[in-house]
Design a protein around this motif. Sequence first.
Motif, PDB file in Angstrom:
ATOM      1  N   LYS A  51       6.271 -14.043  -5.389  1.00 29.64           N
ATOM      2  CA  LYS A  51       5.634 -13.330  -6.500  1.00 29.64           C
ATOM      3  C   LYS A  51       6.498 -12.196  -7.005  1.00 29.64           C
ATOM      4  O   LYS A  51       6.681 -12.021  -8.202  1.00 29.64           O
ATOM      5  N   GLU A  52       7.011 -11.372  -6.051  1.00 25.03           N
ATOM      6  CA  GLU A  52       7.818 -10.225  -6.467  1.00 25.03           C
ATOM      7  C   GLU A  52       8.499  -9.573  -5.274  1.00 25.03           C
ATOM      8  O   GLU A  52       8.123  -9.787  -4.126  1.00 25.03           O
ATOM      9  N   PHE A  53       9.502  -8.763  -5.586  1.00 24.47           N
ATOM     10  CA  PHE A  53      10.150  -7.906  -4.605  1.00 24.47           C
ATOM     11  C   PHE A  53       9.597  -6.502  -4.785  1.00 24.47           C
ATOM     12  O   PHE A  53       9.381  -6.045  -5.907  1.00 24.47           O
ATOM     13  N   VAL A  54       9.381  -5.814  -3.665  1.00 24.32           N
ATOM     14  CA  VAL A  54       8.991  -4.405  -3.674  1.00 24.32           C
ATOM     15  C   VAL A  54       9.993  -3.718  -2.752  1.00 24.32           C
ATOM     16  O   VAL A  54       9.870  -3.789  -1.532  1.00 24.32           O
ATOM     17  N   ASP A 109      11.323  -5.514   0.564  1.00 22.83           N
ATOM     18  CA  ASP A 109      10.251  -6.440   0.952  1.00 22.83           C
ATOM     19  C   ASP A 109       9.997  -7.439  -0.175  1.00 22.83           C
ATOM     20  O   ASP A 109      10.345  -7.197  -1.321  1.00 22.83           O
ATOM     21  N   PHE A 110       9.363  -8.566   0.177  1.00 19.03           N
ATOM     22  CA  PHE A 110       8.981  -9.518  -0.860  1.00 19.03           C
ATOM     23  C   PHE A 110       7.592 -10.068  -0.580  1.00 19.03           C
ATOM     24  O   PHE A 110       7.150 -10.152   0.559  1.00 19.03           O
ATOM     25  N   ILE A 111       6.900 -10.397  -1.670  1.00 17.11           N
ATOM     26  CA  ILE A 111       5.524 -10.882  -1.606  1.00 17.11           C
ATOM     27  C   ILE A 111       5.509 -12.348  -2.011  1.00 17.11           C
ATOM     28  O   ILE A 111       6.080 -12.731  -3.034  1.00 17.11           O
ATOM     29  N   THR A 155      -1.928 -13.572  -0.726  1.00 14.23           N
ATOM     30  CA  THR A 155      -0.513 -13.218  -0.637  1.00 14.23           C
ATOM     31  C   THR A 155      -0.161 -12.708   0.750  1.00 14.23           C
ATOM     32  O   THR A 155      -1.036 -12.271   1.510  1.00 14.23           O
ATOM     33  N   THR A 156       1.119 -12.764   1.046  1.00 17.64           N
ATOM     34  CA  THR A 156       1.668 -12.233   2.286  1.00 17.64           C
ATOM     35  C   THR A 156       2.885 -11.398   1.938  1.00 17.64           C
ATOM     36  O   THR A 156       3.725 -11.837   1.150  1.00 17.64           O
ATOM     37  N   THR A 157       2.970 -10.219   2.506  1.00 14.50           N
ATOM     38  CA  THR A 157       4.135  -9.364   2.300  1.00 14.50           C
ATOM     39  C   THR A 157       5.052  -9.499   3.505  1.00 14.50           C
ATOM     40  O   THR A 157       4.616  -9.326   4.645  1.00 14.50           O
ATOM     41  N   LYS A 173       7.936  -7.858   5.422  1.00 12.21           N
ATOM     42  CA  LYS A 173       8.575  -6.551   5.591  1.00 12.21           C
ATOM     43  C   LYS A 173      10.028  -6.753   6.015  1.00 12.21           C
ATOM     44  O   LYS A 173      10.296  -7.291   7.091  1.00 12.21           O
ATOM     45  N   ASP A 190      10.046  -8.737   9.323  1.00 14.27           N
ATOM     46  CA  ASP A 190       8.912  -8.544  10.232  1.00 14.27           C
ATOM     47  C   ASP A 190       9.379  -8.278  11.662  1.00 14.27           C
ATOM     48  O   ASP A 190       8.788  -8.758  12.627  1.00 14.27           O
TER      49      ASP A 190
END
Length: 112
Positions: free
Chosen positions: A65-68, A71-73, A80-82, A84, A101
């Motif tokens: 979905k996206e990078f934060v 991290d990525f989702i 959703t799962t993040t 780490k 993780d």
Amino acid sequence: MKKLSVFILLSLLLFACSKQIPEHKFSYVGEWQSKEMYLLILADGTVSYRRLQNGGTTSINAPLKEFVGDDFIVGLAFFTTTFKVTKAPYQIEGQWFIVVDGIKLSKSIEEL
């Protein structure tokens, strides 16, 4: 026949929702693994994950979905799962590694 049509429709929706990996995050693309974790990230945003833990297996096959930050989702809609990322992809003597993780993964040598 109806079940096949529903499966095809859901598959198309799944892959239509993935976001292509941004150029500045392209080092994430590849097949990453350790004894207890497998992570495949494709350039088109498809993610496949499997982890062995506490006698069980967790797996996810979903679009990115996206990078934060690092991290990525991964997931669809509200499911959703993040992941780490405590250490973004890095190289040591030509071998790529990433820490996700809390698990250090190495990148497969074969290009995707």
